[in-house]
Design a protein around this motif. Structure first.
Motif, short mmCIF file in Angstrom:
data_model
loop_
_atom_site.label_atom_id
_atom_site.label_comp_id
_atom_site.label_asym_id
_atom_site.label_seq_id
_atom_site.Cartn_x
_atom_site.Cartn_y
_atom_site.Cartn_z
N GLN A 199 -11.30 2.61 -0.68
CA GLN A 199 -10.02 3.31 -0.50
C GLN A 199 -8.87 2.31 -0.57
O GLN A 199 -8.90 1.26 0.08
CB GLN A 199 -10.01 4.01 0.86
N ILE A 200 -7.85 2.64 -1.35
CA ILE A 200 -6.64 1.82 -1.42
C ILE A 200 -5.69 2.32 -0.34
O ILE A 200 -5.38 3.51 -0.27
CB ILE A 200 -5.97 1.92 -2.81
N LEU A 201 -5.24 1.41 0.52
CA LEU A 201 -4.29 1.77 1.56
C LEU A 201 -2.89 1.81 0.98
O LEU A 201 -2.59 1.13 -0.01
CB LEU A 201 -4.36 0.78 2.72
N ASN A 202 -2.02 2.59 1.57
CA ASN A 202 -0.65 2.76 1.06
C ASN A 202 0.33 1.89 1.82
O ASN A 202 0.32 1.87 3.05
CB ASN A 202 -0.22 4.23 1.18
N GLU A 203 1.20 1.22 1.06
CA GLU A 203 2.26 0.43 1.68
C GLU A 203 3.36 1.35 2.17
O GLU A 203 3.75 2.30 1.48
CB GLU A 203 2.83 -0.58 0.69
N LYS A 204 3.86 1.09 3.36
CA LYS A 204 4.98 1.86 3.90
C LYS A 204 6.26 1.33 3.27
O LYS A 204 6.52 0.13 3.32
CB LYS A 204 5.03 1.71 5.42
N THR A 205 7.03 2.23 2.67
CA THR A 205 8.30 1.83 2.07
C THR A 205 9.40 2.72 2.63
O THR A 205 9.29 3.94 2.63
CB THR A 205 8.25 1.97 0.53
N GLY A 206 10.44 2.09 3.13
CA GLY A 206 11.55 2.84 3.70
C GLY A 206 11.11 3.73 4.84
O GLY A 206 10.39 3.31 5.73
N GLU A 207 11.52 4.97 4.79
CA GLU A 207 11.17 5.94 5.84
C GLU A 207 9.85 6.65 5.56
O GLU A 207 9.37 7.41 6.38
CB GLU A 207 12.30 6.97 5.99
N ASP A 208 9.28 6.42 4.38
CA ASP A 208 8.01 7.07 4.04
C ASP A 208 6.88 6.52 4.90
O ASP A 208 6.92 5.38 5.35
CB ASP A 208 7.67 6.84 2.56
N SER A 209 5.88 7.35 5.13
CA SER A 209 4.73 6.89 5.91
C SER A 209 3.83 6.02 5.04
O SER A 209 3.86 6.10 3.82
CB SER A 209 3.95 8.08 6.47
N GLY A 210 3.05 5.20 5.68
CA GLY A 210 2.13 4.34 4.98
C GLY A 210 1.19 3.68 5.96
O GLY A 210 1.33 3.82 7.17
N ASP A 211 0.24 2.93 5.42
CA ASP A 211 -0.78 2.28 6.25
C ASP A 211 -0.38 0.88 6.69
O ASP A 211 -0.87 0.38 7.70
CB ASP A 211 -2.10 2.20 5.47
N PHE A 212 0.51 0.23 5.92
CA PHE A 212 0.89 -1.14 6.25
C PHE A 212 2.30 -1.43 5.75
O PHE A 212 2.83 -0.76 4.87
CB PHE A 212 -0.10 -2.16 5.67
N THR A 213 2.89 -2.48 6.34
CA THR A 213 4.20 -2.96 5.94
C THR A 213 4.05 -4.42 5.52
O THR A 213 3.28 -5.16 6.12
CB THR A 213 5.19 -2.88 7.13
#
Length: 176
Positions: free
Chosen positions: A94-108
């Motif tokens: 599974q590819i985790l999603n980067e958090k960008t701006g106000e969007d939700s994500g798995d990591f910053t």
């Protein structure tokens, strides 16, 4: 070059990495201006990702083994600036999603000059995680012999049976 002509350029050999500009010259020796739309960059160099580290969140037998029980480790590394970072949960493909701006994500990702930090928004499950980087040209680093993989194991070991000392138990009885 007059009119609305469209041209194709076919190079007889691969171009080296670098900056290039396209211009035209007519039979009289007039040379066209070079503008932004006539420039391009060739970049086939893969970004380098040296060994990642978990800093204080590396709780394995050594502080550099990339094993941790911390379900929100901080991943750190240094490389060229301006790269996009990817985190892959290898265990679950599974590819985790980067958090960008106000969007939700798995990591910053926090990057300052050549230094990167990956901070996880939620607890990660036990398993192996791969870090990848990609440059603006789309080049992705080579996977590096475990130098880009960290492992989480937050499961506390348990004993399924009572410990027995067998014939060496010299207490009141052989179960104390």
């Amino acid at each position: 070059i007059e009119g609305i002509g469209q041209y194709s350029i076919l190079f007889s050999s691969d171009l080296d990495d670098g900056y290039y500009a396209i211009f035209g010259e007519d039979d009289a020796g007039n040379i066209s201006e070079i503008n932004f739309g006539h420039k391009f960059i060739i970049d086939r160099t893969l970004p380098d990702l040296p060994k990642i580290n978990l800093g204080a969140s590396d709780t394995g037998k050594s502080d550099t083994d990339l094993f941790t029980k911390d379900v929100r480790p901080t991943v750190e590394f240094s490389t060229e600036p301006g790269l996009q970072v990817f985190v892959v949960n290898i265990s679950e493909n599974q590819i985790l999603n980067e958090k960008t701006g106000e969007d939700s994500g798995d990591f910053t990702v926090i990057s300052t000059n050549n230094n990167y930090q990956i901070l996880f928004e939620n607890d990660l499950s036990d398993g192996s995680y791969l870090i990848k980087v990609r440059d603006d040209a789309g080049n992705i680093n080579l996977q590096g012999e475990g130098l880009d993989v960290f492992r989480i194991d937050s499961t506390i070991p348990t004993f399924n049976n009572a410990i027995s000392l067998g014939d060496t138990d010299k207490g009141r009885d052989n179960t104390d």
